[in-house]
Write an enzyme that holds these catalytic residues in place. Structure first.
Site, PDB file in Angstrom:
ATOM      1  CB  ALA A 196      -0.940  -0.003   1.200  1.00  0.00           C
ATOM      2  CB  CYS A 197       4.016   2.155   1.650  1.00  0.00           C
ATOM      3  SG  CYS A 197       5.040   0.696   1.397  1.00  0.00           S
ATOM      4  N   GLY A 198       3.366   1.827  -1.792  1.00  0.00           N
ATOM      5  CA  GLY A 198       3.867   2.125  -3.125  1.00  0.00           C
ATOM      6  C   GLY A 198       5.111   1.377  -3.553  1.00  0.00           C
TER       7      GLY A 198
END
Length: 196
Positions: free
Chosen positions: A172-174
């Site tokens: 989710a943090c990329g």
């Protein structure tokens, strides 16, 4: 033994004896939404599923969703423990055949490793004596931190405990790294194996 007595099986919502009584512990990770699908699949397989959420989990998934899919009340705080003389987290711990923590955050794993019980889920964990499956999901740097690795080793070394994952993939943090919740098929396979 009457239903509801310590050691008695939970009655199945449809009166059919369940394959197993499973407690799914859900913690505050973006991956918490995936727990709903696992709960649904386990109920479809004939299991009696109870969900216990940490307060942070409720930022990602609602009790109504989990109650509808599990067909059972959802425990989110000690305030939910009404209606019987045995606290719900103790009753669930006494009757469950399996405890699966998915997703398991670094915070919850630390509480479990060090015997801390700040919420209903970690309190249930300390009262439970059966097989425990831990499915970590977090940022890769959090997973790789020495403290988290030590806590994972501590839990894995306990009798009946197994750590599954985390998996590698987009987070989710990329970034793409190790930290994702295990795939649904791996989660369901691990649960089936633990129930033997």
């Amino acid at each position: 033994m009457p239903a509801g007595a310590p050691g008695a099986p939970f009655p199945h919502p449809h009166g059919i004896p369940p394959m197993a009584n499973i407690v799914i512990g859900i913690t505050g990770s973006i991956a918490a939404f995936k727990a709903a699908g696992i709960v649904s699949r386990l109920v479809q397989q004939g299991h009696n599923v109870h969900c216990v959420c940490t307060p942070a989990a409720l930022e990602f998934v609602t009790p109504l969703t989990l109650m509808t899919l599990s067909r059972n009340p959802v425990t989110t705080t000690f305030r939910d423990e009404t209606g019987d003389w045995v606290p719900v987290h103790i009753e669930l711990a006494q009757k469950a055949d399996l405890l699966a923590i998915l997703p398991a955050t670094a915070n919850t794993m630390a509480c479990m490793a060090h015997g801390l019980a700040p919420n209903a889920l970690t309190s249930l964990y300390l009262a439970y004596r059966g097989p425990v499956l831990v499915f970590p999901a977090m940022n890769n740097a959090m997973w790789e931190h020495p403290a988290t690795q030590e806590n994972a080793r501590t839990l894995a070394a306990r009798p009946g405990h197994r750590i599954i994952g985390p998996a590698e993939g987009p987070l989710a943090c990329g970034v793409t790294a190790k930290g994702r919740l295990a795939d649904d098929a791996d989660i369901l396979s691990a649960i089936a194996a633990a129930l033997g």
